[in-house]
Design a protein around this motif. Sequence first.
Motif, mmCIF file in Angstrom:
data_model
loop_
_atom_site.group_PDB
_atom_site.id
_atom_site.type_symbol
_atom_site.label_atom_id
_atom_site.label_comp_id
_atom_site.label_asym_id
_atom_site.label_seq_id
_atom_site.Cartn_x
_atom_site.Cartn_y
_atom_site.Cartn_z
ATOM 1 N N PHE A 21 0.839 -1.206 0.000
ATOM 2 C CA PHE A 21 0.000 0.000 0.000
ATOM 3 C C PHE A 21 0.876 1.260 0.000
ATOM 4 C CE2 PHE A 21 -3.813 -2.318 2.185
ATOM 5 C CZ PHE A 21 -3.979 -3.087 1.041
ATOM 6 N N GLY A 22 2.025 1.176 0.677
ATOM 7 C CA GLY A 22 2.964 2.300 0.625
ATOM 8 C C GLY A 22 3.418 2.540 -0.808
ATOM 9 N N ARG A 23 3.627 1.467 -1.530
ATOM 10 C CA ARG A 23 4.073 1.589 -2.930
ATOM 11 C C ARG A 23 2.947 2.119 -3.819
ATOM 12 N NH1 ARG A 23 7.130 -3.251 -5.211
ATOM 13 N NH2 ARG A 23 7.801 -1.586 -6.625
ATOM 14 N N ILE A 24 1.709 1.748 -3.503
ATOM 15 C CA ILE A 24 0.564 2.316 -4.242
ATOM 16 C C ILE A 24 0.511 3.824 -3.988
ATOM 17 C CG2 ILE A 24 -1.977 2.428 -4.253
ATOM 18 C CD1 ILE A 24 -1.964 -0.666 -3.979
ATOM 19 N N LEU A 25 0.681 4.226 -2.717
ATOM 20 C CA LEU A 25 0.638 5.656 -2.374
ATOM 21 C C LEU A 25 1.746 6.429 -3.083
ATOM 22 C CD1 LEU A 25 -0.163 5.311 1.419
ATOM 23 C CD2 LEU A 25 -1.585 6.516 -0.251
ATOM 24 N N ARG A 26 2.908 5.806 -3.275
ATOM 25 C CA ARG A 26 4.025 6.465 -3.973
ATOM 26 C C ARG A 26 3.833 6.496 -5.483
ATOM 27 N NH1 ARG A 26 9.677 4.028 -1.693
ATOM 28 N NH2 ARG A 26 9.355 4.357 0.536
ATOM 29 N N CYS A 31 -3.366 1.239 -9.054
ATOM 30 C CA CYS A 31 -4.540 0.746 -8.326
ATOM 31 C C CYS A 31 -5.775 1.267 -9.051
ATOM 32 C CB CYS A 31 -4.538 1.223 -6.869
ATOM 33 S SG CYS A 31 -4.850 2.991 -6.693
ATOM 34 N N ASP A 32 -6.894 0.619 -8.771
ATOM 35 C CA ASP A 32 -8.173 1.031 -9.364
ATOM 36 C C ASP A 32 -8.824 2.008 -8.371
ATOM 37 O OD1 ASP A 32 -10.553 1.285 -10.669
ATOM 38 O OD2 ASP A 32 -11.020 -0.862 -10.729
ATOM 39 N N GLN A 33 -8.400 3.255 -8.478
ATOM 40 C CA GLN A 33 -8.785 4.282 -7.500
ATOM 41 C C GLN A 33 -10.251 4.693 -7.634
ATOM 42 O OE1 GLN A 33 -5.988 7.641 -7.239
ATOM 43 N NE2 GLN A 33 -7.752 9.006 -7.149
ATOM 44 N N VAL A 34 -10.929 4.837 -6.489
ATOM 45 C CA VAL A 34 -12.314 5.315 -6.517
ATOM 46 C C VAL A 34 -12.475 6.636 -5.773
ATOM 47 C CG1 VAL A 34 -13.328 3.009 -6.783
ATOM 48 C CG2 VAL A 34 -13.025 3.937 -4.494
ATOM 49 N N TYR A 35 -11.483 7.000 -4.956
ATOM 50 C CA TYR A 35 -11.570 8.244 -4.178
ATOM 51 C C TYR A 35 -10.160 8.600 -3.700
ATOM 52 C CZ TYR A 35 -12.563 11.571 -0.467
ATOM 53 O OH TYR A 35 -12.569 12.700 0.312
ATOM 54 N N HIS A 111 -0.323 -1.935 6.743
ATOM 55 C CA HIS A 111 -0.597 -0.500 6.585
ATOM 56 C C HIS A 111 -2.104 -0.421 6.821
ATOM 57 C CE1 HIS A 111 0.096 3.513 4.392
ATOM 58 N NE2 HIS A 111 -1.203 3.484 4.650
ATOM 59 N N LEU A 112 -2.510 0.255 7.890
ATOM 60 C CA LEU A 112 -3.923 0.310 8.281
ATOM 61 C C LEU A 112 -4.847 0.510 7.070
ATOM 62 C CD1 LEU A 112 -6.133 0.692 10.543
ATOM 63 C CD2 LEU A 112 -5.631 3.119 10.385
ATOM 64 N N HIS A 113 -5.922 -0.262 7.012
ATOM 65 C CA HIS A 113 -6.892 -0.087 5.923
ATOM 66 C C HIS A 113 -8.270 -0.510 6.390
ATOM 67 C CE1 HIS A 113 -4.840 -3.979 5.592
ATOM 68 N NE2 HIS A 113 -5.998 -4.491 5.177
ATOM 69 N N VAL A 114 -9.267 0.160 5.841
ATOM 70 C CA VAL A 114 -10.668 -0.164 6.116
ATOM 71 C C VAL A 114 -11.217 -0.856 4.873
ATOM 72 C CG1 VAL A 114 -12.950 0.752 6.704
ATOM 73 C CG2 VAL A 114 -10.883 1.920 7.542
ATOM 74 N N HIS A 115 -11.696 -2.092 5.057
ATOM 75 C CA HIS A 115 -12.376 -2.773 3.954
ATOM 76 C C HIS A 115 -13.820 -2.268 3.908
ATOM 77 C CE1 HIS A 115 -9.522 -6.306 3.469
ATOM 78 N NE2 HIS A 115 -9.206 -5.941 4.702
ATOM 79 N N VAL A 116 -14.344 -2.028 2.719
ATOM 80 C CA VAL A 116 -15.764 -1.702 2.524
ATOM 81 C C VAL A 116 -16.321 -2.790 1.599
ATOM 82 C CG1 VAL A 116 -17.440 0.001 1.692
ATOM 83 C CG2 VAL A 116 -15.272 0.772 2.706
#
Length: 127
Positions: A21-26, A31-35, A111-116
């Motif tokens: 997730f750190g690498r996605i943020l960088r 990623c298939d971003q929605v927000y 890396h903290l994450h909330v699943h929806v």
Amino acid sequence: MADSAAPAPAPDPAEANPTIFGRILRGEIPCDQVYADERCLAFRDVHPQAPVHILVIPREHLVSLAEASPEHAALLGHLLLVAAQVARQEGLEGFRTVINSGAEAGQTVFHLHVHVLGGRPLAWPPG
Ligand code: AMP
């Protein structure tokens, strides 16, 4: 001029050895971003467990909910509000939010994450 007596800031281990997730943020992994906003990012899970399965992650690296302290209260509240917003965006009437904390609880990315999750009936209790 730099003050040579000033202590060097402690290196952040997440900088040297980022999670996926750190690498996605960088921006190193797509990623298939929605927000996205200045505090968090939400994208679709690569192994969806329901028709809608989105992850909301803070930009700040926090290993898990167990590592959170009172200074993170506003950020944690924001992550939940974004979770509800993306659920609305996806047209979900009902949805489930899950935060796995620790390997024993099924956490695999530290890396903290909330699943929806939503789009199908969700049984209770969870596994
Ligand atoms: P957890 O098991 O609670 O730590 O959840 C981690 C989630 O991240 C799992 O549901 C994985 O499918 C998901 N995941 C892992 N790598 C990626 C990725 N590159 N893009 C999107 N989701 C991912």
